[in-house]
Design a protein around this motif. Sequence first.
Motif, PDB file in Angstrom:
ATOM      1  N   VAL A  43       5.722  -2.895  -5.944  1.00 50.34           N
ATOM      2  CA  VAL A  43       4.315  -3.819  -6.457  1.00 50.34           C
ATOM      3  C   VAL A  43       4.533  -4.637  -7.168  1.00 50.34           C
ATOM      4  O   VAL A  43       5.635  -5.343  -6.621  1.00 50.34           O
ATOM      5  CB  VAL A  43       4.221  -2.817  -8.136  1.00 50.34           C
TER       6      VAL A  43
ATOM      7  N   GLN B 166      -0.644   5.175 -13.074  1.00 48.30           N
ATOM      8  CA  GLN B 166      -1.195   5.374 -11.809  1.00 48.30           C
ATOM      9  C   GLN B 166       0.280   5.169 -10.448  1.00 48.30           C
ATOM     10  O   GLN B 166       0.279   6.715 -10.899  1.00 48.30           O
ATOM     11  CB  GLN B 166      -2.073   4.269 -10.467  1.00 48.30           C
ATOM     12  N   PHE B 167       1.117   5.282 -10.772  1.00 46.48           N
ATOM     13  CA  PHE B 167       2.312   5.349 -10.406  1.00 46.48           C
ATOM     14  C   PHE B 167       2.957   6.896 -11.114  1.00 46.48           C
ATOM     15  O   PHE B 167       3.263   7.700 -10.692  1.00 46.48           O
ATOM     16  CB  PHE B 167       3.790   4.728 -11.081  1.00 46.48           C
TER      17      PHE B 167
ATOM     18  N   ASP C  85      -1.606  -2.780 -16.020  1.00 45.32           N
ATOM     19  CA  ASP C  85      -0.833  -1.849 -16.578  1.00 45.32           C
ATOM     20  C   ASP C  85      -1.792  -0.299 -16.231  1.00 45.32           C
ATOM     21  O   ASP C  85      -0.411   1.105 -16.020  1.00 45.32           O
ATOM     22  CB  ASP C  85      -0.757  -1.797 -17.934  1.00 45.32           C
ATOM     23  N   ALA C  86      -2.531  -0.655 -15.679  1.00 45.54           N
ATOM     24  CA  ALA C  86      -3.408   1.035 -14.219  1.00 45.54           C
ATOM     25  C   ALA C  86      -2.653   0.463 -13.515  1.00 45.54           C
ATOM     26  O   ALA C  86      -2.387   2.449 -13.152  1.00 45.54           O
ATOM     27  CB  ALA C  86      -5.033   0.033 -14.793  1.00 45.54           C
ATOM     28  N   GLU C  87      -1.775  -0.343 -12.544  1.00 44.82           N
ATOM     29  CA  GLU C  87      -1.311   0.586 -11.764  1.00 44.82           C
ATOM     30  C   GLU C  87       0.038   0.984 -12.247  1.00 44.82           C
ATOM     31  O   GLU C  87      -0.051   1.710 -11.333  1.00 44.82           O
ATOM     32  CB  GLU C  87      -1.110  -0.849 -11.335  1.00 44.82           C
ATOM     33  N   LEU C  88       0.848   0.721 -13.212  1.00 40.86           N
ATOM     34  CA  LEU C  88       1.389   1.462 -13.144  1.00 40.86           C
ATOM     35  C   LEU C  88       1.998   3.203 -13.803  1.00 40.86           C
ATOM     36  O   LEU C  88       2.246   3.541 -13.826  1.00 40.86           O
ATOM     37  CB  LEU C  88       2.095   0.341 -14.492  1.00 40.86           C
TER      38      LEU C  88
ATOM     39  N   TRP D 156       1.159  10.117 -10.192  1.00 40.78           N
ATOM     40  CA  TRP D 156       1.367   9.492  -8.951  1.00 40.78           C
ATOM     41  C   TRP D 156       2.961  10.134  -8.268  1.00 40.78           C
ATOM     42  O   TRP D 156       3.156  10.749  -7.376  1.00 40.78           O
ATOM     43  CB  TRP D 156       1.303   8.700  -7.534  1.00 40.78           C
TER      44      TRP D 156
ATOM     45  N   ASP E 200       0.629  -0.683   0.216  1.00 39.49           N
ATOM     46  CA  ASP E 200       0.350   0.002  -0.119  1.00 39.49           C
ATOM     47  C   ASP E 200       0.469   0.974   0.046  1.00 39.49           C
ATOM     48  O   ASP E 200       1.634   1.902   0.879  1.00 39.49           O
ATOM     49  CB  ASP E 200      -0.975   0.074   1.030  1.00 39.49           C
ATOM     50  N   ASN E 201       1.054   1.682  -1.062  1.00 40.44           N
ATOM     51  CA  ASN E 201       1.656   2.931  -1.455  1.00 40.44           C
ATOM     52  C   ASN E 201       1.601   4.367  -1.109  1.00 40.44           C
ATOM     53  O   ASN E 201       1.895   5.111  -1.003  1.00 40.44           O
ATOM     54  CB  ASN E 201       2.493   2.890  -2.915  1.00 40.44           C
ATOM     55  N   SER E 202       0.965   3.889  -0.196  1.00 40.08           N
ATOM     56  CA  SER E 202      -0.601   5.569   0.165  1.00 40.08           C
ATOM     57  C   SER E 202       0.377   6.363   0.751  1.00 40.08           C
ATOM     58  O   SER E 202       0.010   7.743   0.985  1.00 40.08           O
ATOM     59  CB  SER E 202      -2.136   4.926   0.834  1.00 40.08           C
TER      60      SER E 202
ATOM     61  N   ALA F 212       1.473  -6.961 -11.781  1.00 41.67           N
ATOM     62  CA  ALA F 212       0.983  -5.513 -11.348  1.00 41.67           C
ATOM     63  C   ALA F 212       0.753  -5.183 -12.757  1.00 41.67           C
ATOM     64  O   ALA F 212       0.928  -5.611 -14.184  1.00 41.67           O
ATOM     65  CB  ALA F 212       1.718  -4.752 -11.219  1.00 41.67           C
TER      66      ALA F 212
END
Length: 290
Positions: A103, A114-115, A109-112, A118, A82-84, A107
Amino acid sequence: MTLPQGPAPLPLQPPLDRAPDGACDAHVHLIDGSGAFPLWDKRVEDPAPFDLDTWLDMYRAHLENLGCSRGLIVHSILHGADNSVTVEAVHRMGEGFKGIGLVTDAAPDAELDQFVDWNMAGVRLNYVHGGVLSWEGVQTMAPRLAERGLHVQMLMNAHNHMDQLEAGARALPVDLVFDHIGWPDVPAGPDEPGFQRLLRLLETGKIWIKLSALYRFSQAPYTQTDPLVATLVAANPERCLWGSDWPHLMLGDADMPQTAHMLDAFHRVVTSTAHREQILVKNPAQLFKF
């Protein structure tokens, strides 16, 4: 579980020489001990019981003491995948600050994506203590990271792991950064075979190396690591970075350091003004896209 411990108390001991304008501390962790951000259920210790605002105030004091105005905030395994807390810390620090997140191998594509949104610079793999991402996962994921301008940051032991990693590192289509001078066998010195493999990769520009966390495998004033740091810088100063590893989590048998002593150790070995500027200012600006 290990009892939580805070960093060296204020006022901080200043370094003999401050870092140059635009310098970056390329390895710190921002955490939260208030319960506002989730902690990993497999953690080996709890964060010291400060909220993120307090940690950020201490971090700013740490940077000011060293003369650094930029930073890379590396997500701590204490908070799991959890990177929050890291995302929030990067957001609050603003311009000149990036993050490294965690990750899993799966993981999407959507998570990457998001990185990127962020303001994260890459993902981390811990080959020493374990974690949530594997070397095989990194190699599979690497083309997707490269497409997004993200890199891989890795903690490993040069004397134990470089024979397993060298071929894959040469083929990786994305920047690869090794933490903590490769966490080598310090008594064996620069001629140790795994460290020599690391040097070959560094010389060719295939990897980056962080001149960080000397306190984890040597004693202040860290003269034991001088030959290793000097050899790395001589091999390729354009691929070296400096980091404090503040606030020095999961100390194990190490003593809580004064970060100023590690900057002093860097300056003791790296006497060239041009090389100091390259490592502290230009290299992080290039890799982290400041």
